[in-house]
Scaffold this motif. Structure first.
Motif, short mmCIF file in Angstrom:
data_model
loop_
_atom_site.label_atom_id
_atom_site.label_comp_id
_atom_site.label_asym_id
_atom_site.label_seq_id
_atom_site.Cartn_x
_atom_site.Cartn_y
_atom_site.Cartn_z
N GLN A 201 42.37 40.81 55.88
CA GLN A 201 43.14 41.33 57.32
C GLN A 201 44.46 41.30 57.39
O GLN A 201 45.42 42.35 57.52
N ARG A 202 45.09 40.26 57.25
CA ARG A 202 46.51 40.20 57.15
C ARG A 202 47.35 40.78 55.80
O ARG A 202 48.13 41.34 56.03
N ASN A 203 46.76 40.34 54.84
CA ASN A 203 47.36 40.83 53.39
C ASN A 203 46.81 42.10 52.95
O ASN A 203 47.20 42.85 52.27
N LYS A 204 45.64 42.74 53.60
CA LYS A 204 44.95 43.99 53.24
C LYS A 204 44.75 43.88 51.58
O LYS A 204 45.09 44.99 51.19
N LYS A 205 44.04 42.96 51.19
CA LYS A 205 43.82 43.04 49.83
C LYS A 205 42.43 42.78 49.71
O LYS A 205 41.72 42.35 50.55
N LEU A 206 41.98 43.38 48.12
CA LEU A 206 40.70 43.28 47.68
C LEU A 206 40.28 41.85 47.29
O LEU A 206 41.20 41.19 46.74
N PHE A 207 38.97 41.50 47.46
CA PHE A 207 38.40 40.52 46.83
C PHE A 207 38.64 40.56 45.54
O PHE A 207 38.40 41.66 44.78
N VAL A 208 38.76 39.45 44.59
CA VAL A 208 38.84 39.66 42.98
C VAL A 208 37.60 40.24 42.55
O VAL A 208 37.65 41.00 41.71
N ARG A 209 36.26 40.01 43.09
CA ARG A 209 35.10 40.65 42.60
C ARG A 209 35.09 42.03 42.78
O ARG A 209 34.56 42.89 41.93
N GLU A 210 35.66 42.68 43.88
CA GLU A 210 35.70 44.14 44.27
C GLU A 210 36.59 44.88 43.39
O GLU A 210 36.43 45.64 43.10
N ARG A 211 37.81 43.94 42.93
CA ARG A 211 38.69 44.42 42.00
C ARG A 211 37.89 44.94 40.79
O ARG A 211 38.08 46.00 40.12
N LEU A 212 37.20 43.79 40.14
CA LEU A 212 36.63 44.14 38.98
C LEU A 212 35.71 45.29 39.01
O LEU A 212 35.45 45.89 37.96
N LYS A 213 34.81 45.43 40.20
CA LYS A 213 33.89 46.72 40.42
C LYS A 213 34.81 47.75 40.08
O LYS A 213 34.12 48.78 39.49
N LEU A 214 36.06 48.10 40.65
CA LEU A 214 36.54 49.23 40.38
C LEU A 214 37.33 49.47 38.85
O LEU A 214 37.49 50.54 38.69
N LEU A 215 37.30 48.49 38.30
CA LEU A 215 37.82 48.56 36.69
C LEU A 215 36.64 48.60 35.98
O LEU A 215 36.78 49.34 35.00
N LEU A 216 35.50 47.88 36.16
CA LEU A 216 34.53 47.87 35.01
C LEU A 216 33.57 49.40 34.90
O LEU A 216 33.55 50.02 36.04
N ASP A 217 33.19 49.45 33.71
CA ASP A 217 32.43 50.85 33.39
C ASP A 217 31.07 50.64 34.21
O ASP A 217 30.46 51.42 34.85
N ASP A 218 30.44 49.49 34.32
CA ASP A 218 29.19 49.16 35.24
C ASP A 218 29.24 47.47 35.55
O ASP A 218 30.24 47.07 35.21
N GLU A 219 28.25 47.21 36.12
CA GLU A 219 28.32 45.86 36.75
C GLU A 219 27.73 44.90 35.92
O GLU A 219 27.73 43.62 36.12
N SER A 220 27.50 45.12 34.54
CA SER A 220 27.27 44.22 33.59
C SER A 220 28.58 43.33 33.32
O SER A 220 29.37 43.78 32.45
N PHE A 221 28.56 42.08 33.58
CA PHE A 221 29.95 41.27 33.55
C PHE A 221 29.45 39.89 33.12
O PHE A 221 28.62 39.35 34.07
N LEU A 222 29.90 39.10 32.20
CA LEU A 222 29.44 38.00 31.86
C LEU A 222 30.94 37.01 32.28
O LEU A 222 31.72 37.01 31.73
N GLU A 223 30.72 36.23 33.33
CA GLU A 223 31.57 35.45 33.94
C GLU A 223 31.60 34.03 33.34
O GLU A 223 30.37 33.52 33.15
N LEU A 224 32.76 33.68 32.87
CA LEU A 224 33.13 32.56 32.05
C LEU A 224 33.37 31.26 32.96
O LEU A 224 34.01 31.28 33.96
#
Length: 473
Positions: free
Chosen positions: A20-43
């Motif tokens: 709200q204050r900083n008007k930023k996306l969550f880190v996982r939402e950012r990855l969704k906009l970047l990745l080809d699909d949702e298959s993602f191996l988190e380390l």
């Protein structure tokens, strides 16, 4: 439950401030906009869990592997809901591990930078040494020399050490009104010179994309920034060999049954082949030396169409089992076949062992297998399905033997000895048993420190995975 807790960052107040204050996306939402699909191996998603920084994971960054424009990439993304993305010692360790994965597997690196820099009260634990924060920048230079592309998005504050991550990348996108880049922010300027300056004037997107040249691309929104990075990646001319789609059979038995087969004790009360039959394509396993050294199972099979050599514990690593393992690992290395280690090792007894000829022979055979594992020039993936104890964990490619990846099942135990299997601990020069309360305290400490979650919180592995997801991971 732990994974869900880890994904929520530093709690409701931090989340509100971020969105709200900083008007930023969550880190996982950012990855969704970047990745080809949702298959993602988190380390190592549980890195920092219950460590002395608070009640939630304090790594302050998310790392993982996924695809952009068909190219496999490693991601290092700050989670600014955790203390503004400030870097803690465990966060440095997590970033260095992700860079190691990128270098070892020649994967493109993507940095999503939103960081307040180093957490100063812990500077002695994250600044001066070889494996501390500066190594991140060293690795960036080395990766560029290796022709491994690196790109970055400045999607929040990049202060102090955090400012070098994007400036050392090959192409950088900065987001208007959100991304800022400076060594010391407006408060430091005010303290040092008495001057009032806004974050935008000191190090905003317009300044860095038109005046300083620190950023190569200007984006008016987060969405535009991630579209821009996808376009950049499509022009890198970095296209590893196309993956063949190999048709493969599923195991004959359901992977869900692994939940009931996960060993709760190192004694291998069930044959490891029951586990392998739920992991290998078509449950087809060509065993090697089936009737020799039977406390270790070795052989060839396929996982999702890929030929692998399997080395799996079925009890203690005896003399014969170790010689068999050494022979098999050398075969895999000679034939360029990746090796999967399934570890359920036996703990070293806490009671004194009489040095017999048989024991000495076993030590020599285990040393031979250690050498074979260390020198095998093929990819190695280790899954701890039960115990990870003592020297046998080294022989079975534990963390100190640098497997490409190491994962744990939730029931795994990582320790030098198993606290459940000793009653007294002899002390040097003292024939009496250790004080009972001391022993009780030691057993409790060992019990806590040997859990899979204690291990994963400290990044001794690449994550705790559910048994039924093993093939997919």
């Amino acid at each position: 439950e732990l994974l869900e807790m880890a994904s929520k960052g530093w709690g409701e107040d931090a989340i509100l401030r971020h969105t709200q204050r900083n008007k930023k996306l969550f880190v996982r939402e950012r990855l969704k906009l970047l990745l080809d699909d949702e298959s993602f191996l988190e380390l190592s998603p549980l890195a920092g869990l219950n460590m002395p920084y608070g009640d939630v994971p304090a790594a302050g960054c998310l790392t993982g592997i996924g695809k952009i424009c068909g190219v496999w990439c490693v991601f290092i993304a700050n989670d600014a809901t955790v203390k503004g993305g400030t870097t803690y010692p465990i966060g440095v360790k997590k970033q260095l591990r992700a860079q190691e994965v990128a270098m070892q597997n020649r994967l493109l690196a993507v940095y999503l930078v939103d960081s307040g820099g180093a957490f100063l009260p812990l500077q002695s634990e994250l600044f001066p040494d070889k494996s501390h924060g500066g190594r991140v920048f060293y690795n960036e230079a080395i990766m560029s020399a290796m022709r491994i592309p690196q790109v970055a998005v400045v999607c929040g504050s990049c202060v102090a050490g955090g400012a070098y991550v994007p400036t050392m990348a090959e192409e950088v996108v900065i987001i208007d009104k959100i991304g800022t880049l400076f060594l010391g922010g407006p408060p430091l300027v005010k303290a040092a010179t008495g001057e009032h300056v806004s974050p935008e004037d000191l190090g905003g997107a317009k300044l860095h994309s038109t005046v300083s040249g620190c950023a190569d691309h200007f984006a008016s929104s987060e969405k535009e920034a991630y579209e821009c990075i996808r376009n950049v990646i499509s022009t890198l001319n970095y296209d590893p060999l196309p993956e063949e789609v190999v048709e493969h059979d599923s195991p004959l038995y359901s992977s869900d049954e692994l939940l009931g087969l996960a060993p709760q004790d190192y004694k291998s009360t069930l044959p490891v082949k029951l586990i392998l039959s739920r992991l290998i394509d078509g449950s087809r396993f060509q065993e090697f030396k089936a009737n020799y050294g039977t406390t270790l199972v070795t052989g060839f099979g396929h996982v999702e169409g890929h030929l692998v050599g399997v080395v799996a514990n079925n009890g203690e690593l005896s003399h014969d089992a170790s010689l068999k393992g050494s022979h098999f690992v050398q075969l895999c290395s000679q034939r360029s076949i990746p090796i999967l280690f399934f570890q359920n090792t036996a703990p070293q007894t806490a009671e004194p062992i009489s040095i017999s000829q048989a024991h000495s022979n076993r030590l020599k055979a285990q040393a031979s297998m250690m050498a074979a594992v260390a020198c095998a020039a093929v990819p190695k993936i280790t899954v701890v399905i039960g115990g990870c104890y003592g020297s046998e964990s080294y022989v079975m490619c534990g963390r100190s033997f640098s497997p490409n990846f190491l994962f744990l099942w939730p029931n795994a135990r990582v320790a030098l000895v198993d606290s459940r299997h000793f009653s007294t601990v002899p002390q040097a020069g003292d024939n009496d048993c250790t004080d009972e309360s001391e022993l009780k305290h030691l057993k409790k400490k060992l019990e806590e420190e040997s859990s899979a979650f204690y291990s994963s919180a400290r990044l001794w592995d690449d994550g705790v995975i559910l048994p039924q997801n093993t093939r997919k991971v």
